[in-house]
Enzyme design. Structure first.
Site, short mmCIF file in Angstrom:
data_model
loop_
_atom_site.label_atom_id
_atom_site.label_comp_id
_atom_site.label_asym_id
_atom_site.label_seq_id
_atom_site.Cartn_x
_atom_site.Cartn_y
_atom_site.Cartn_z
N GLY A 16 69.82 80.86 52.34
CA GLY A 16 69.56 81.72 51.19
C GLY A 16 69.85 83.19 51.48
O GLY A 16 70.28 83.55 52.57
N GLY A 21 64.83 86.20 54.50
CA GLY A 21 65.98 85.55 55.13
C GLY A 21 66.96 86.57 55.69
O GLY A 21 67.38 86.49 56.85
N ALA A 129 59.50 92.83 53.25
CA ALA A 129 60.91 93.17 53.02
C ALA A 129 61.19 93.04 51.53
O ALA A 129 60.58 92.22 50.86
CB ALA A 129 61.81 92.22 53.80
N LYS A 185 45.87 81.33 55.15
CA LYS A 185 46.85 82.03 54.31
C LYS A 185 46.75 81.51 52.87
O LYS A 185 46.86 82.26 51.90
CB LYS A 185 48.26 81.83 54.89
N ASN A 189 46.21 83.56 49.35
CA ASN A 189 47.12 83.40 48.21
C ASN A 189 46.43 82.78 46.99
O ASN A 189 46.81 83.08 45.85
CB ASN A 189 48.33 82.55 48.60
N ASN A 203 47.38 94.38 43.89
CA ASN A 203 46.38 93.68 44.72
C ASN A 203 45.09 94.50 44.85
O ASN A 203 43.99 93.96 44.80
CB ASN A 203 46.94 93.41 46.12
O1 PAF Z 1 52.25 86.44 47.98
C1 PAF Z 1 52.02 87.62 48.31
O2 PAF Z 1 52.31 88.57 47.59
C2 PAF Z 1 51.43 87.89 49.68
O3 PAF Z 1 51.38 86.66 50.37
C3 PAF Z 1 50.06 88.57 49.67
C4 PAF Z 1 49.44 88.44 51.02
C5 PAF Z 1 49.14 88.02 48.63
C6 PAF Z 1 50.22 90.06 49.49
O4 PAF Z 1 50.70 90.44 48.28
#
Ligand code: PAF
Length: 302
Positions: A16, A21, A129, A185, A189, A203
């Site tokens: 991709g 990537g 990124a 993680k 999320n 956020n």
């Molecule tokens: O999906 C995302 O945007 C990221 O994993 C996180 C950690 C929630 C930060 O924006």
């Protein structure tokens, strides 16, 4: 006479043209790895790689060497299965495949498709990124990554994969058991992404007291289902982690907020949807996750 020790780098294929990537491909290339892209169009891909220290024009080939022996697949969870099905005929019998995406549910789909010597890995990264345009990638946030093998065949080529991922997305922590990191993680999320998508906010907004009850419920239900699935977290540990990420990424829009804002396909089924499927298997109810899932489903593109 002793022969000089030469390091032979594996030839990596990055799938991709997404931001992570291209960041990985650029860093592998700059570390001396032969690297190619696998993308829709053949021919070299020219792009500018901007980091805090420099801006460089790079040109990487696409699809010039087969079979693929070392593959990094940083594509969204919903695209992984189709991508791997397309790649299967191009893989060497002992190919090493590294997944990297938000959400869960892909690993179980992929393991049965691989040959006995083909290794599967998961890499979770906090590097930031983005692509301001099609042919520029900006390394916007220095992060780190965790990497773990997902099958026995991965362990046979552990050193080579670890070294390359260190170059691509290090500093790297290699975990003998990656599952707790993946679930942690997932917790982050499953709280931040759906709430920011629903309320179309950054956020950092989630630290506002008006979201405290929702955050707390989502965390409590997460801990319940994680435990049933064999991952024992305390509510406090998950609260601390979620609060930390909200603080560290306060100025960012989450990936799901952006997907909803742009009417793009999103990872809801691999984040909240995955939790709900787990809950069903363990005969649990997750009313807060269920409610946010239904609300977002109505707003998802068909
Ligand atoms: O999906 C995302 O945007 C990221 O994993 C996180 C950690 C929630 C930060 O924006």
């Amino acid at each position: 006479m002793a022969q000089p020790h030469t390091i032979t780098h594996a030839f990596w294929t990055v799938v991709g043209e997404g931001a992570i990537g291209l960041l990985s491909a650029a860093r592998l290339h700059l570390a001396g790895y032969p690297v190619q892209l696998h993308r829709r169009t053949a021919g070299p891909f020219d792009f500018v790689f901007q980091s805090a220290v420099s801006s460089q024009s790079l040109s990487l080939p696409s699809q010039i060497q087969q079979p693929y022996s070392s593959i990094l697949l940083p594509v969204k969870a919903y695209a992984v299965l189709d991508a791997v099905k397309q790649l299967l005929p191009l893989l060497s019998d002992n190919a090493q495949l590294v997944l990297s995406h938000n959400g869960m549910g892909t690993i179980e789909q992929l393991l049965p498709l691989l040959k006995p010597e083909q290794g599967l890995w998961f890499l979770s990264t906090s590097h930031g990124a983005f692509k301001p345009d099609h042919s520029t990638v900006v390394h916007s946030g220095l992060g780190q990554s965790v990497l773990g093998a997902l099958n026995q065949a991965a362990l046979a080529q552990q050193q080579s994969v670890e070294q390359a991922m260190q170059a691509a997305l290090g500093p790297l922590v290699v975990m003998a058991d990656i599952w707790p990191a993946l679930w942690q993680k997932l917790a982050v999320n499953a709280v931040i992404n759906p709430l920011t998508a629903l309320h179309q906010c950054k956020n950092g907004e989630l630290s506002n007291s008006k979201y405290a009850a929702a955050v707390e419920l989502l965390i409590e239900e997460f801990v319940l289902v994680a435990k049933a699935a064999g991952q024992d977290f305390s509510i406090e540990a998950i609260q601390n982690r979620v609060t930390q990420v909200i603080r560290q990424t306060a100025d960012n829009y989450s990936s799901m907020q952006q997907d909803f804002a742009k009417g793009r396909r999103n990872e809801l089924d691999y984040i909240t949807g995955f939790l709900l499927k787990q809950a069903e298997q363990h005969q649990l109810q997750l009313p807060a996750h269920q409610a946010i899932y239904q609300l977002l489903l109505q707003k998802s593109p068909r």
